[in-house]
Design an enzyme around this catalytic site. Structure first.
Site, PDB file in Angstrom:
ATOM      1  NE  ARG A 110      -2.494  -4.542  -9.355  1.00 29.57           N
ATOM      2  CZ  ARG A 110      -3.548  -4.253  -7.980  1.00 29.57           C
ATOM      3  NH1 ARG A 110      -3.612  -3.749  -7.044  1.00 29.57           N
ATOM      4  NH2 ARG A 110      -3.707  -6.242  -8.179  1.00 29.57           N
TER       5      ARG A 110
ATOM      6  NE  ARG B 130      -3.110   4.229  -3.503  1.00 33.33           N
ATOM      7  CZ  ARG B 130      -3.771   3.135  -4.046  1.00 33.33           C
ATOM      8  NH1 ARG B 130      -4.013   3.251  -5.224  1.00 33.33           N
ATOM      9  NH2 ARG B 130      -5.424   3.483  -2.775  1.00 33.33           N
TER      10      ARG B 130
ATOM     11  CD  GLU C 151      -8.325  -3.518  -0.639  1.00 33.97           C
ATOM     12  OE1 GLU C 151      -8.840  -2.237  -1.002  1.00 33.97           O
ATOM     13  OE2 GLU C 151      -8.298  -3.979  -1.774  1.00 33.97           O
TER      14      GLU C 151
ATOM     15  CB  SER D  41     -10.083  -7.930  -3.588  1.00 32.41           C
ATOM     16  OG  SER D  41      -9.881  -6.287  -2.622  1.00 32.41           O
TER      17      SER D  41
ATOM     18  NE  ARG E  68      -2.145  -1.668   0.428  1.00 29.55           N
ATOM     19  CZ  ARG E  68      -3.205  -1.333  -0.287  1.00 29.55           C
ATOM     20  NH1 ARG E  68      -4.063  -1.755  -0.450  1.00 29.55           N
ATOM     21  NH2 ARG E  68      -2.588  -0.226  -1.451  1.00 29.55           N
TER      22      ARG E  68
END
Length: 425
Positions: free
Chosen positions: A262, A277, A349, A352, A390
């Site tokens: 990403r 990130r 997070e 999802s 994470r």
RNA sequence: GGAGAGGUGGCUGAGUGGCUGAAAGCGACGGUUUGCUAAACCGUUGUAGGGACAAAAUCCCUACCCCGGGUUCGAAUCCCGGCCUCUCCGCCA
């Protein structure tokens, strides 16, 4: 993509949903107008085609009898030209419609809380007991250098900021974690393990909804117009693109480990320290393709499958139901799993879990024949199970000891070759 | 990278310019026969878009034989481009 018929019949409902998702509702009026134009042109054009077909048949009859057909041929030529000009207009309108349709977000499910941003998300579950330390827990980047398992200076030399170099037991921990996840999902949760391509074409990226909206966030190979996958969701969901499944095939459960790429355009300055990130990370993904009737139950169990990883690892987490404003473009309902990172003192997070209902299926054209032989769109859903960096952050920070060494919990020891502690060098 | 062959319905496979949305076979579904199964026989068997109808059933039209263009009154069929598959050669982990 929504059903154009649904939009025609419920424009206000759709507009309302779009507003809740912070998108532009004006496109609906535009869409309906273009759609009406298209239909009227199609009608005229098809009548002309019908006429042409009739005339052509006459020509054939006359020629069979050996008679002259030149008058009719002349007439038909003219009809043909007219058809061509109509067709050009229709193609133009259709591409407009398509563009608009691809940018209309999915409609939130009825039980999704209405809200503006992440502050309006609703915590629906908290698991685990907050661990207390008799020292100040370190953030993962300090543990990483202390243990010599994470080298961010060298990774930025090799690739730039936002890339990770894991070393020694750090690399092994990474491998141990995704192996553990895959094993659990395949042997306990009934998923089929896949190892898909990491480069995909434009059609696949459009199918799952990354394109056209998020092209800036994707890495792309210019020569071949291929994209590095931002998540395994893309190759895995696209497996059944343009297919018709049987109701007997459903539900399908897939899991895959892949790296994810990403660009994180637009998030510069956010979460820059450590590995919160990054541009490339590993992830185990869960994807389900189901019948519409069962999809919300399947979403709950998918969420449970992801949670199970954290429960077994003994990492504290909470689950939130995302509000309308914080949900992604394609989702109808979404849960976030956030993991507690003691060194950072905040939640991160790690997953999802979203139900897209038939939104992706429509774009990607996955249908199934139901018990009555009717063709219907499937429902698709997915969630991370889990994202690695994470998880590693929370893992290191949670299991750290006063001297900076990190204890390996029982479940993971066999994956770590029997090692019980990552000790300081 | 070079040289060939090919892509037709759920599948196999025919079809080289005119009722061909597409033969035949298989499969699937329905029916008859049968104590059950099997067999045999008969029938049905694509999708999308548009229109008619208040709506459904239904009916009509249009498009679709890998995709996109072109030729033609008319294209699964001829021409061009692309994608994909297979075979042989070369290169290569």
């Amino acid at each position: 993509m929504l059903d154009i018929n649904f939009i025609r019949n419920n424009p206000d409902k759709v507009k309302q949903a779009i507003v809740l998702k912070h998108e532009n509702a004006a496109s609906i009026d535009q869409l309906l107008e273009v759609d009406a134009q298209r239909r009227s042109l199609i009608h005229t054009c098809e009548q002309l085609k019908n006429k042409r077909n009739e005339k052509s048949r006459e020509v054939s009859e006359l020629k069979k009898k050996g008679q002259d057909a030149s008058i009719i041929i002349e007439e038909t030529k003219k009809i043909g030209d007219e058809i061509k000009s109509y067709e050009e207009k229709i193609v133009g309108l259709e591409s407009q419609i398509n563009n608009l349709m691809l940018r209309i977000p999915n409609i939130p499910a009825a039980d999704v809380p209405i809200g503006k941003d992440e502050n309006d998300n609703v915590v629906v579950k908290s698991w685990g007991v907050r661990k207390t330390f008799d020292f100040t827990p370190l953030p993962h980047w300090e543990l990483g250098s202390l243990l010599n398992i994470l080298d961010l200076e060298r990774s930025s030399k090799i690739s730039g900021s936002g890339f990770i170099l894991l070393k020694g037991l750090g690399a092994k921990l990474e491998r141990a974690l995704f192996s553990f996840m895959l094993d659990l999902h395949t042997s306990e949760h009934g998923y089929t393990e896949l190892f898909p391509p990491f480069l995909v074409n434009r059609a696949s990226m459009t199918g799952t909804g990354q394109l056209p909206k998020l092209e800036e966030d994707m890495y792309r190979t210019a020569v071949d117009d291929l994209f590095l996958i931002p998540t395994a969701e893309v190759p895995v969901t696209n497996i059944h693109r343009d297919e018709i499944l049987s109701y007997k095939d459903l539900p399908l459960y897939y899991t895959a480990y892949t790296p994810c790429f990403r660009r994180e355009a637009g998030s510069y300055g956010k979460d820059t320290r450590g590995i919160i990130r990054v541009h490339q990370f590993n992830k185990v993904e869960l994807v389900k393709i189901t019948k519409p009737e069962t999809s919300y139950n399947e979403l709950e169990s998918l969420l449970g499958n992801a949670e199970k990883i954290l429960q077994l690892l003994g990492l504290e987490y909470r689950v939130s139901k995302l509000c309308t404003g914080d949900m992604s473009f394609a989702a109808a309902k979404c849960y976030d799993i956030e993991i507690w990172a003691p060194g950072l003192g905040k939640y991160l997070e790690v997953s999802s879990c979203s139900n897209f209902e038939d939104f992706q299926a429509r774009r990607i054209n996955i249908r199934f024949r139901d018990e009555n032989g009717k063709l219907r769109f499937v429902h698709t859903m997915n969630g991370s199970g889990l994202a690695l960096p994470r998880t590693v952050i929370a893992f290191l920070e949670t299991y750290q000891q006063k001297d900076g060494s990190v204890v390996i919990p029982n479940v993971l020891q066999s994956y770590m070759g029997g090692i019980k502690v990552i000790a300081c060098k």
